[in-house]
Write an enzyme that holds these catalytic residues in place. Structure first.
Site, PDB file in Angstrom:
ATOM      1  N   GLY A   1     -40.477  -0.938 -22.965  1.00 43.23           N
ATOM      2  CA  GLY A   1     -40.289  -0.621 -21.400  1.00 43.23           C
ATOM      3  C   GLY A   1     -38.890  -0.913 -21.220  1.00 43.23           C
ATOM      4  O   GLY A   1     -38.351  -2.033 -21.842  1.00 43.23           O
ATOM      5  N   ASP A   2     -38.118  -0.305 -20.195  1.00 37.19           N
ATOM      6  CA  ASP A   2     -36.622  -0.708 -20.095  1.00 37.19           C
ATOM      7  C   ASP A   2     -36.252  -2.145 -19.998  1.00 37.19           C
ATOM      8  O   ASP A   2     -35.363  -2.639 -20.893  1.00 37.19           O
ATOM      9  CB  ASP A   2     -35.945   0.059 -19.055  1.00 37.19           C
ATOM     10  CG  ASP A   2     -36.420  -0.417 -17.431  1.00 37.19           C
ATOM     11  OD1 ASP A   2     -37.514  -0.794 -17.558  1.00 37.19           O
ATOM     12  OD2 ASP A   2     -35.827  -0.135 -16.614  1.00 37.19           O
TER      13      ASP A   2
ATOM     14  N   TYR B   1     -47.450   5.072 -22.408  1.00 36.92           N
ATOM     15  CA  TYR B   1     -46.781   6.303 -22.544  1.00 36.92           C
ATOM     16  C   TYR B   1     -46.717   6.647 -23.829  1.00 36.92           C
ATOM     17  O   TYR B   1     -46.883   5.985 -24.701  1.00 36.92           O
ATOM     18  CB  TYR B   1     -45.408   6.200 -21.865  1.00 36.92           C
ATOM     19  CG  TYR B   1     -44.370   5.371 -22.739  1.00 36.92           C
ATOM     20  CD1 TYR B   1     -44.407   4.096 -22.678  1.00 36.92           C
ATOM     21  CD2 TYR B   1     -43.413   5.977 -23.624  1.00 36.92           C
ATOM     22  CE1 TYR B   1     -43.470   3.164 -23.445  1.00 36.92           C
ATOM     23  CE2 TYR B   1     -42.442   5.260 -24.091  1.00 36.92           C
ATOM     24  CZ  TYR B   1     -42.384   3.846 -24.240  1.00 36.92           C
ATOM     25  OH  TYR B   1     -41.471   3.064 -25.160  1.00 36.92           O
TER      26      TYR B   1
ATOM     27  N   TYR C   1     -46.466   9.784 -19.331  1.00 35.46           N
ATOM     28  CA  TYR C   1     -46.730   8.303 -18.576  1.00 35.46           C
ATOM     29  C   TYR C   1     -48.058   8.413 -18.305  1.00 35.46           C
ATOM     30  O   TYR C   1     -48.422   9.079 -17.274  1.00 35.46           O
ATOM     31  CB  TYR C   1     -45.805   7.878 -17.827  1.00 35.46           C
ATOM     32  CG  TYR C   1     -44.391   7.579 -18.342  1.00 35.46           C
ATOM     33  CD1 TYR C   1     -44.019   6.355 -18.803  1.00 35.46           C
ATOM     34  CD2 TYR C   1     -43.479   8.649 -18.479  1.00 35.46           C
ATOM     35  CE1 TYR C   1     -42.810   6.373 -19.510  1.00 35.46           C
ATOM     36  CE2 TYR C   1     -42.113   8.658 -18.903  1.00 35.46           C
ATOM     37  CZ  TYR C   1     -42.009   7.511 -19.362  1.00 35.46           C
ATOM     38  OH  TYR C   1     -40.605   7.021 -19.927  1.00 35.46           O
TER      39      TYR C   1
ATOM     40  N   ARG D   1     -48.877   5.098 -15.913  1.00 33.92           N
ATOM     41  CA  ARG D   1     -48.771   3.892 -15.306  1.00 33.92           C
ATOM     42  C   ARG D   1     -48.941   3.689 -13.896  1.00 33.92           C
ATOM     43  O   ARG D   1     -48.458   2.597 -13.467  1.00 33.92           O
ATOM     44  CB  ARG D   1     -47.342   3.758 -15.701  1.00 33.92           C
ATOM     45  CG  ARG D   1     -46.245   4.796 -14.888  1.00 33.92           C
ATOM     46  CD  ARG D   1     -44.643   4.642 -15.222  1.00 33.92           C
ATOM     47  NE  ARG D   1     -44.257   3.383 -15.546  1.00 33.92           N
ATOM     48  CZ  ARG D   1     -42.995   3.338 -15.939  1.00 33.92           C
ATOM     49  NH1 ARG D   1     -42.145   4.329 -15.941  1.00 33.92           N
ATOM     50  NH2 ARG D   1     -42.549   2.210 -15.948  1.00 33.92           N
TER      51      ARG D   1
ATOM     52  N   ASN E   1     -31.021   2.399 -13.557  1.00 31.84           N
ATOM     53  CA  ASN E   1     -32.185   3.389 -14.339  1.00 31.84           C
ATOM     54  C   ASN E   1     -32.737   4.213 -13.443  1.00 31.84           C
ATOM     55  O   ASN E   1     -34.049   4.084 -13.495  1.00 31.84           O
ATOM     56  CB  ASN E   1     -32.941   2.326 -15.027  1.00 31.84           C
ATOM     57  CG  ASN E   1     -33.092   2.566 -16.210  1.00 31.84           C
ATOM     58  OD1 ASN E   1     -32.847   4.115 -16.914  1.00 31.84           O
ATOM     59  ND2 ASN E   1     -33.641   1.654 -17.284  1.00 31.84           N
TER      60      ASN E   1
ATOM     61  N   LYS F   1     -22.176   3.440 -17.629  1.00 35.42           N
ATOM     62  CA  LYS F   1     -22.356   4.178 -18.866  1.00 35.42           C
ATOM     63  C   LYS F   1     -22.206   5.609 -18.772  1.00 35.42           C
ATOM     64  O   LYS F   1     -22.615   6.179 -17.859  1.00 35.42           O
ATOM     65  CB  LYS F   1     -23.751   3.623 -19.439  1.00 35.42           C
ATOM     66  CG  LYS F   1     -23.792   2.246 -19.698  1.00 35.42           C
ATOM     67  CD  LYS F   1     -25.431   1.674 -19.955  1.00 35.42           C
ATOM     68  CE  LYS F   1     -25.886   1.712 -18.608  1.00 35.42           C
ATOM     69  NZ  LYS F   1     -27.310   1.051 -18.688  1.00 35.42           N
TER      70      LYS F   1
ATOM     71  N   ASP G   1     -30.433   0.107 -22.682  1.00 33.05           N
ATOM     72  CA  ASP G   1     -31.236  -1.328 -22.391  1.00 33.05           C
ATOM     73  C   ASP G   1     -30.460  -2.234 -23.661  1.00 33.05           C
ATOM     74  O   ASP G   1     -30.422  -3.268 -23.462  1.00 33.05           O
ATOM     75  CB  ASP G   1     -32.731  -1.002 -22.972  1.00 33.05           C
ATOM     76  CG  ASP G   1     -33.732   0.116 -22.098  1.00 33.05           C
ATOM     77  OD1 ASP G   1     -32.861   0.403 -21.104  1.00 33.05           O
ATOM     78  OD2 ASP G   1     -34.463   0.666 -22.504  1.00 33.05           O
TER      79      ASP G   1
HETATM   80  P1  ADP Z   1     -28.297   4.857 -20.717  1.00 32.94           P
HETATM   81  O1  ADP Z   1     -29.434   5.164 -21.971  1.00 32.94           O
HETATM   82  O2  ADP Z   1     -28.556   3.849 -19.883  1.00 32.94           O
HETATM   83  O3  ADP Z   1     -28.271   6.171 -20.101  1.00 32.94           O
HETATM   84  P2  ADP Z   1     -26.165   5.735 -22.689  1.00 32.94           P
HETATM   85  O4  ADP Z   1     -26.986   6.963 -22.869  1.00 32.94           O
HETATM   86  O5  ADP Z   1     -24.875   5.899 -21.526  1.00 32.94           O
HETATM   87  O6  ADP Z   1     -27.045   4.674 -21.554  1.00 32.94           O
HETATM   88  O7  ADP Z   1     -25.756   4.775 -23.654  1.00 32.94           O
HETATM   89  C1  ADP Z   1     -25.562   3.413 -23.670  1.00 32.94           C
HETATM   90  C2  ADP Z   1     -24.653   3.096 -24.866  1.00 32.94           C
HETATM   91  O8  ADP Z   1     -25.275   3.677 -26.149  1.00 32.94           O
HETATM   92  C3  ADP Z   1     -23.311   3.809 -24.727  1.00 32.94           C
HETATM   93  O9  ADP Z   1     -22.400   3.025 -24.189  1.00 32.94           O
HETATM   94  C4  ADP Z   1     -22.903   3.781 -26.458  1.00 32.94           C
HETATM   95  O10 ADP Z   1     -22.720   2.409 -26.625  1.00 32.94           O
HETATM   96  C5  ADP Z   1     -24.362   4.043 -26.972  1.00 32.94           C
HETATM   97  N1  ADP Z   1     -24.635   5.600 -27.185  1.00 32.94           N
HETATM   98  C6  ADP Z   1     -25.293   6.236 -26.393  1.00 32.94           C
HETATM   99  N2  ADP Z   1     -25.328   7.462 -26.808  1.00 32.94           N
HETATM  100  C7  ADP Z   1     -24.390   7.465 -27.778  1.00 32.94           C
HETATM  101  C8  ADP Z   1     -23.913   8.549 -28.646  1.00 32.94           C
HETATM  102  N3  ADP Z   1     -24.282  10.032 -28.540  1.00 32.94           N
HETATM  103  N4  ADP Z   1     -22.858   8.213 -29.334  1.00 32.94           N
HETATM  104  C9  ADP Z   1     -22.642   7.132 -29.610  1.00 32.94           C
HETATM  105  N5  ADP Z   1     -22.922   5.883 -28.847  1.00 32.94           N
HETATM  106  C10 ADP Z   1     -24.035   6.289 -27.994  1.00 32.94           C
END
Ligand code: ADP
Length: 298
Positions: A28-29, A87, A100, A102, A164, A224, A256
Site C-alpha cells: 500500500g502506498d 487488491y 480493489y 477496500r 497520490n 515527479k 513510494d
Molecule cells: P509516481 O509513481 O509517484 O507517479 P513516478 O512514476 O513519477 O512516480 O516515478 C518516481 C520515480 O521513479 C522517478 O522520479 C524515477 O526516479 C523513477 N522512475 C519511474 N519511472 C521511471 C522510468 N520509466 N525510467 C526511469 N526511472 C523511472
C-alpha cells in the site's frame, strides 16, 4: 535519533503474474514508503506505521510482516470484526490492472480516536501521509487527522505529503482538491506526480504544480514526472533534477520508494538536489525489479 510515523492503509496483495502461480504479499502506498524508509534510514532512527487492522488471522499475519520488516507497530489500532483491504494485480500480455476490495477495510477507522492519534504522533520528527490516506477516511475522520497533523506540526514535527491522487477513492473532485490542498498547506514537503495533478487541477506543467502547492503553504515541493526530470521548488527557487534512463520492468512502488529515498536523505542532512538524486537512486532499483517491495542497496 529521528522517529518517522507513516499513516495509511496496508492491504493484502495478490499478484497474478502471467504463467506463474499467484503470490501473496502486503503493500500500500504509505506502507511501501515506510518499508523503504526503514531500509534507507540508519538503524538508530525509528519508522512506525499508523493504521487500523482487525482481530483476524490475516491482520495478525500483516502485523508480523510489518515487524519482520523492522517497522514499529505499537500504534496500530485493532478493530474487532473488521478486516484488511485487498487488491489483485492481474497481468495480461504484459499489461497490469488492479482490482480493489477496500471499501470496508479496517484502515478506514485509523483516525477514529483523537487521543490515539495524538499519542502516536507525539515526539515524531516526520509524519508521512498521502492523498490515499485522506481519501479512505470519512469527512469527520479527515478533520481529526488534519487537526492531529496540525498539532504535530505545532509541536515541531515536519509533515511529508504525497497527494497520490486517485479520483475514484474520493466522493467528488471538489472534495479531493479541497482536502489535498489543505493537507499540503501543513506540509514541509509535498511530493506530487505531475500527470495526476494535471488531470485533477489542470496544471499546465510541473512548475505550475509546484507553484500551486507552494501557494497553499508547502515549504518544499518535488514534482515527479514518471521518469522524466523532477521539478523542485523551495525558498531557494526552482530547480530541475534529471534521472538516469533505465528500462523499467515494473514501475509499481516507484513513487513510494523515490519518496523514501528522498526523505531519508533530507533527514540525514542532505540538500534538496542531493536528496532528489537519492530518491532516484532508490527508485531506479525498484523499477528494474518486479513487485512493489524489492531489495535495494542504499
Ligand atoms: P509516481 O509513481 O509517484 O507517479 P513516478 O512514476 O513519477 O512516480 O516515478 C518516481 C520515480 O521513479 C522517478 O522520479 C524515477 O526516479 C523513477 N522512475 C519511474 N519511472 C521511471 C522510468 N520509466 N525510467 C526511469 N526511472 C523511472
Amino acid at each position: 535519533m529521528v522517529r518517522v510515523v507513516a499513516i495509511g492503509e496496508c492491504m493484502v496483495e495478490i499478484a497474478r503474474p502471467e504463467g506463474a502461480p499467484p503470490r501473496l504479499g502486503f503493500a500500500g502506498d504509505t506502507y511501501n514508503t515506510a518499508w523503504y524508509l526503514r531500509r534507507c534510514l540508519p538503524d538508530g532512527d525509528a519508522v512506525d506505521y499508523l493504521t487500523a487492522l482487525g482481530d483476524d488471522p490475516v491482520s495478525e499475519e500483516m502485523l508480523g510482516a510489518m515487524r519482520a520488516a523492522g517497522i514499529g507497530t505499537g500504534h496500530v489500532r485493532r478493530i474487532p470484526g473488521r478486516v484488511p483491504g485487498l487488491y489483485m494485480i492481474h497481468t495480461e500480455r504484459g499489461e497490469r490492472s488492479f482490482t480493489y476490495w477496500r471499501e470496508t477495510s479496517a484502515a478506514r477507522c485509523l483516525a477514529d480516536d483523537p487521543a490515539a492519534l495524538a499519542a502516536a504522533l507525539e515526539g515524531a520528527g516526520w509524519v508521512y501521509v498521502s492523498g490515499i490516506t485522506m481519501a479512505i477516511l470519512s469527512p469527520e475522520a479527515r478533520a481529526r487527522l488534519l487537526a492531529a497533523l496540525g498539532a504535530a506540526r505545532a509541536a515541531g514535527a515536519c509533515i511529508a505529503f504525497d497527494p497520490n491522487l486517485r479520483p475514484r477513492l474520493w466522493e467528488d473532485a471538489g472534495t479531493l482538491r479541497r482536502v489535498v490542498t489543505e493537507t499540503a498547506g501543513l506540509a514541509a514537503l509535498v511530493l506530487p506526480s505531475f500527470d495526476d495533478e494535471a488531470a485533477a487541477f489542470g496544471d499546465a506543467d510541473p512548475g505550475a504544480t509546484a507553484a500551486r502547492y507552494a501557494a497553499a503553504g508547502a515549504e518544499v515541493v518535488v514534482v515527479k514526472t514518471g521518469g522524466g526530470p523532477v521539478v523542485t521548488l523551495d525558498r531557494g527557487g526552482r530547480g530541475t533534477v534529471g534521472c538516469e534512463a533505465v528500462a523499467p520492468v515494473d514501475t509499481t512502488g516507484a513513487g513510494d520508494s523515490f519518496n523514501a529515498g528522498l526523505l531519508a536523505a533530507l533527514i540525514g542532512g542532505a540538500g534538496l538536489e542531493a536528496a532528489v538524486r537519492a530518491g532516484h537512486a532508490v527508485a531506479a532499483q525498484v523499477v528494474r525489479q518486479p513487485g512493489a517491495l524489492v531489495p535495494v542497496t542504499v
